[in-house]
Motif scaffolding. Structure first.
Motif, PDB file in Angstrom:
ATOM      1  N   ARG A 151       1.166  -0.800   0.246  1.00 41.29           N
ATOM      2  CA  ARG A 151       0.302  -0.112   0.198  1.00 41.29           C
ATOM      3  C   ARG A 151       0.936   1.414   0.438  1.00 41.29           C
ATOM      4  O   ARG A 151       2.124   1.837   1.192  1.00 41.29           O
ATOM      5  CB  ARG A 151      -1.051   0.304   0.962  1.00 41.29           C
ATOM      6  CG  ARG A 151      -2.172   1.020   1.371  1.00 41.29           C
ATOM      7  CD  ARG A 151      -2.735   1.277   2.270  1.00 41.29           C
ATOM      8  NE  ARG A 151      -3.828  -0.439   2.786  1.00 41.29           N
ATOM      9  CZ  ARG A 151      -4.692  -0.323   2.527  1.00 41.29           C
ATOM     10  NH1 ARG A 151      -5.263   0.831   2.231  1.00 41.29           N
ATOM     11  NH2 ARG A 151      -5.537  -1.493   2.410  1.00 41.29           N
ATOM     12  N   VAL A 152       1.061   1.892  -0.865  1.00 41.41           N
ATOM     13  CA  VAL A 152       1.440   3.438  -0.770  1.00 41.41           C
ATOM     14  C   VAL A 152       0.604   4.256  -0.897  1.00 41.41           C
ATOM     15  O   VAL A 152      -0.609   4.259  -1.574  1.00 41.41           O
ATOM     16  CB  VAL A 152       2.522   3.240  -2.840  1.00 41.41           C
ATOM     17  CG1 VAL A 152       3.162   4.482  -2.767  1.00 41.41           C
ATOM     18  CG2 VAL A 152       2.970   2.077  -2.999  1.00 41.41           C
TER      19      VAL A 152
ATOM     20  N   VAL B 240       4.694   3.582   2.484  1.00 42.79           N
ATOM     21  CA  VAL B 240       4.784   2.722   2.295  1.00 42.79           C
ATOM     22  C   VAL B 240       4.819   1.560   2.572  1.00 42.79           C
ATOM     23  O   VAL B 240       5.620   1.048   3.742  1.00 42.79           O
ATOM     24  CB  VAL B 240       6.147   2.346   0.430  1.00 42.79           C
ATOM     25  CG1 VAL B 240       5.891   0.963   0.194  1.00 42.79           C
ATOM     26  CG2 VAL B 240       6.501   3.880  -0.135  1.00 42.79           C
ATOM     27  N   GLU B 241       3.439   0.092   2.852  1.00 42.93           N
ATOM     28  CA  GLU B 241       3.385  -0.581   3.805  1.00 42.93           C
ATOM     29  C   GLU B 241       2.977  -1.775   2.901  1.00 42.93           C
ATOM     30  O   GLU B 241       2.864  -1.837   1.419  1.00 42.93           O
ATOM     31  CB  GLU B 241       2.364  -0.453   4.913  1.00 42.93           C
ATOM     32  CG  GLU B 241       2.185   0.717   5.387  1.00 42.93           C
ATOM     33  CD  GLU B 241       0.194   0.668   6.156  1.00 42.93           C
ATOM     34  OE1 GLU B 241       0.009  -0.352   6.168  1.00 42.93           O
ATOM     35  OE2 GLU B 241       0.242   1.796   5.842  1.00 42.93           O
ATOM     36  N   ARG B 242       4.319  -2.466   3.283  1.00 42.51           N
ATOM     37  CA  ARG B 242       4.134  -3.972   2.305  1.00 42.51           C
ATOM     38  C   ARG B 242       3.778  -5.669   3.754  1.00 42.51           C
ATOM     39  O   ARG B 242       4.654  -4.727   4.822  1.00 42.51           O
ATOM     40  CB  ARG B 242       5.179  -4.532   2.047  1.00 42.51           C
ATOM     41  CG  ARG B 242       6.499  -3.987   1.201  1.00 42.51           C
ATOM     42  CD  ARG B 242       7.101  -3.896   0.177  1.00 42.51           C
ATOM     43  NE  ARG B 242       8.382  -4.114   0.344  1.00 42.51           N
ATOM     44  CZ  ARG B 242       8.801  -2.513   0.828  1.00 42.51           C
ATOM     45  NH1 ARG B 242       8.185  -1.232   0.616  1.00 42.51           N
ATOM     46  NH2 ARG B 242       9.918  -2.390   1.985  1.00 42.51           N
ATOM     47  N   ALA B 243       2.816  -6.000   2.988  1.00 43.13           N
ATOM     48  CA  ALA B 243       2.703  -7.044   4.194  1.00 43.13           C
ATOM     49  C   ALA B 243       4.144  -7.413   4.736  1.00 43.13           C
ATOM     50  O   ALA B 243       5.119  -8.077   4.254  1.00 43.13           O
ATOM     51  CB  ALA B 243       1.777  -8.048   3.512  1.00 43.13           C
TER      52      ALA B 243
ATOM     53  N   LEU C 234       3.792 -11.447  -4.455  1.00 46.22           N
ATOM     54  CA  LEU C 234       3.251  -9.827  -4.793  1.00 46.22           C
ATOM     55  C   LEU C 234       4.751 -10.375  -6.163  1.00 46.22           C
ATOM     56  O   LEU C 234       5.928 -10.709  -5.693  1.00 46.22           O
ATOM     57  CB  LEU C 234       3.904  -8.550  -4.003  1.00 46.22           C
ATOM     58  CG  LEU C 234       3.855  -7.535  -4.982  1.00 46.22           C
ATOM     59  CD1 LEU C 234       2.711  -6.996  -5.330  1.00 46.22           C
ATOM     60  CD2 LEU C 234       4.352  -6.241  -3.782  1.00 46.22           C
ATOM     61  N   LEU C 235       4.070  -9.765  -7.146  1.00 47.44           N
ATOM     62  CA  LEU C 235       5.147  -9.889  -8.353  1.00 47.44           C
ATOM     63  C   LEU C 235       5.131  -8.326  -8.859  1.00 47.44           C
ATOM     64  O   LEU C 235       3.998  -8.116  -9.485  1.00 47.44           O
ATOM     65  CB  LEU C 235       4.515 -10.814  -9.588  1.00 47.44           C
ATOM     66  CG  LEU C 235       4.817 -11.033 -11.249  1.00 47.44           C
ATOM     67  CD1 LEU C 235       6.335 -11.481 -10.091  1.00 47.44           C
ATOM     68  CD2 LEU C 235       3.967 -12.096 -11.836  1.00 47.44           C
ATOM     69  N   VAL C 236       6.371  -7.583  -9.564  1.00 44.49           N
ATOM     70  CA  VAL C 236       6.368  -6.681 -10.002  1.00 44.49           C
ATOM     71  C   VAL C 236       7.073  -6.568 -11.183  1.00 44.49           C
ATOM     72  O   VAL C 236       8.132  -6.728 -11.054  1.00 44.49           O
ATOM     73  CB  VAL C 236       7.328  -5.466  -9.180  1.00 44.49           C
ATOM     74  CG1 VAL C 236       7.349  -4.068  -9.174  1.00 44.49           C
ATOM     75  CG2 VAL C 236       5.860  -5.825  -7.747  1.00 44.49           C
TER      76      VAL C 236
END
Lengths: 256, 258
Positions: free
Chosen positions: A6-7, A61-64, A142-144
């Protein structure tokens, strides 16, 4: 559903220039978010911020927790002096991977023939396929992908986009993708974020137009997997990307 | 065989083995100028050591380590191109070292010895330093081999895959500084990077994996040392330059072979 990344209200500047201005986006499991926009819109910067490679000037910026990320960079410039086989390059992503699994991963991206080639000897399209296979080998949550089909031929592009969307549907992995092309966006995209230093608009893409010329150009099978996102631009941009006066903004617009 | 020749051979062969994997990273990561800068600055370390009355090798190591850390930290700033910055430090330090040396009237220094090395004058203590210290820096490199290799391929991918990029880069620069400091005794300030770069560059075309390239570089380096010393003995030429000339000939031979 909890977001993978989540940005939120992120801003970033470089040498006094604003690259990103209060940009937000969110990728949930099984969802495909595509960022489109012109050159210099800050797409790659946004991706690098989402990945945690660079830190924003403001915003969060939050990453799981424990998120495994598979990343396909825009390009990979490997030093010609470094001898590195594709097999070794893949093994570096996930140490201890069996040869058969690597071969399967390459077969899926239609690059099964390159396992024993040197990375430096691959063509641009082959390298992109190998990078995608490598990212998938990590079984990412997550694929970026930063312009994942650069250098890939038209038919191959549609194939790879299909593979990417299948990945989201089958494994529930979230996908954050960048395309510099406003018009060619994957049909299966759940959300399109139109970026030009700020989020111009974001929403669901429309299905591909059935225009005869379009069909003639790409062929019907390919055309169905390439969609056009009809971008309703209700405001004008100045040359520096800022919003000109006199523009009216739609309800989804987050600036102005 | 005379004992001094045996010592020279032992020192040179050990150095070739130690320098090989570092030379590969220097080639892969385009750090050749970094090695040159450390070597050129070393003369300043020698002068400082003489003024302070300590062993030259200590002054060299301290100065090289300080420089390596400063450069590793300063790599982030982009006000000046990295090569320009290194060029300024490299030649500035070499010039300052030469000036300082000329001002010292009380101490006589073998300038040619420091510039070109004096492998025939190495003692058993030097040999032990090369083999013992070499084993330690190689062990250090082995510990960061994987993250370093990953970062050499692509720093973003390596960072995302959880490798500590900044730390392994710092460790590499410090280890290269140590190798350069020790190698100086053998081939001198001006030729240190040759020993790092040439065998690795020669091995490139013969190797299919990074590890094989490092091993081959070691063998090629040893061959250059052996043949260079023999030539030096036979034709009465300076030892360090002779080793480098042989290395260059091997490199050229490798280019001809298709």
């Amino acid at each position: 559903m909890t977001a993978l990344v989540r940005v939120c209200e992120v801003s970033f500047g470089h040498a006094g220039q604003i690259v990103l201005d209060r940009v937000s986006l969110c990728v949930e499991p099984g969802r495909i978010v595509t960022v489109v926009g012109p050159n210099g819109a800050g797409k790659s910067t946004l991706v690098r911020i989402a990945l945690g490679l660079i830190h924003p000037r403001s915003g969060t910026v939050e990453r799981a927790a424990g998120l495994v990320v598979g990343y396909v960079p825009q390009r990979l410039d490997i030093e010609p002096t470094l001898p590195l086989s594709v097999r070794r390059f893949l093994a570096m992503a996930v140490p201890g991977t069996a040869l058969g699994i690597m071969q399967d991963a390459l077969d899926r991206v239609r690059a099964g023939h390159v396992l024993d080639r040197q990375v430096g000897a691959l063509s641009g399209g082959e390298l992109q396929r190998v990078l995608l296979a490598r990212a998938l080998l990590r079984r990412p949550g997550l694929l970026v992908l930063d312009e994942p089909v650069g250098g890939v031929d038209m038919a191959g592009q549609a194939e790879l986009y299909d593979l990417i969307s299948a990945q989201a549907r089958q494994t529930g992995c979230g996908i954050l993708m960048v395309s510099h092309d406003l018009h060619v966006v994957m049909a299966a995209t759940d959300e399109v974020v139109c970026l030009n230093r700020h989020v111009c608009c974001a929403g669901h893409p429309e299905m591909v137009s059935r225009h005869p010329e379009y069909l003639a150009l790409f062929g019907p099978r390919v055309a169905t997997s390439l969609a056009v996102y009809t971008h309703v631009h209700d405001h004008a941009h100045l040359a520096d990307g800022s919003v000109g006066s006199g523009g009216r903004h739609g309800p989804e617009c987050r600036h102005g | 065989m005379d004992e001094f020749l045996l010592r020279a051979l032992a020192a040179g062969l050990g150095l070739a083995i130690v320098a090989a994997p570092f030379g590969c990273f220097v080639v892969w990561r385009r750090m050749a100028y970094f090695g040159d800068t450390l070597a050129h600055s070393a003369l300043l370390g020698v002068v400082a050591s003489l003024l302070l009355g300590i062993l030259p090798i200590i002054g060299i190591i301290v100065l090289s380590l300080g420089l390596a850390v400063a450069l590793a930290v300063g790599q982030g700033s982009r006000r000046l191109g990295a090569d320009s910055l290194l060029g300024i430090i490299s030649h500035g330090a070499l010039a300052a070292g030469l000036v300082a040396l000329s001002l010292m009237e009380t101490v006589r220094v073998d300038l040619m010895g420091w510039l070109l090395g004096d492998i025939l004058a190495v003692g058993w203590a030097d040999v032990w330093l090369i083999w013992g210290g070499g084993a330690m820096v190689l062990a250090g490199l082995a510990m960061v081999w994987r993250p370093l290799l990953a970062a050499t391929v692509n720093e973003d991918l390596a960072a995302i895959e959880g490798h500590a990029i900044g730390r392994s880069r710092m460790i590499l620069m410090v280890l290269v500084a140590l190798v350069v400091a020790v190698a100086m005794k053998v081939v001198g300030v001006l030729l240190v990077t040759a020993l790092l770069v040439i065998p690795a560059a020669t091995a490139r075309r013969l190797a299919g994996t990074p590890e094989r390239m490092a091993a081959l570089a070691g063998l090629i380096g040893m061959l250059a040392v052996g043949a260079g010393l023999a030539a030096s003995w036979r034709f009465d030429t300076p030892a360090g330059p002779s080793v480098v000339v042989v290395a260059v000939l091997l490199f050229l031979a490798g280019q001809v072979r298709r």
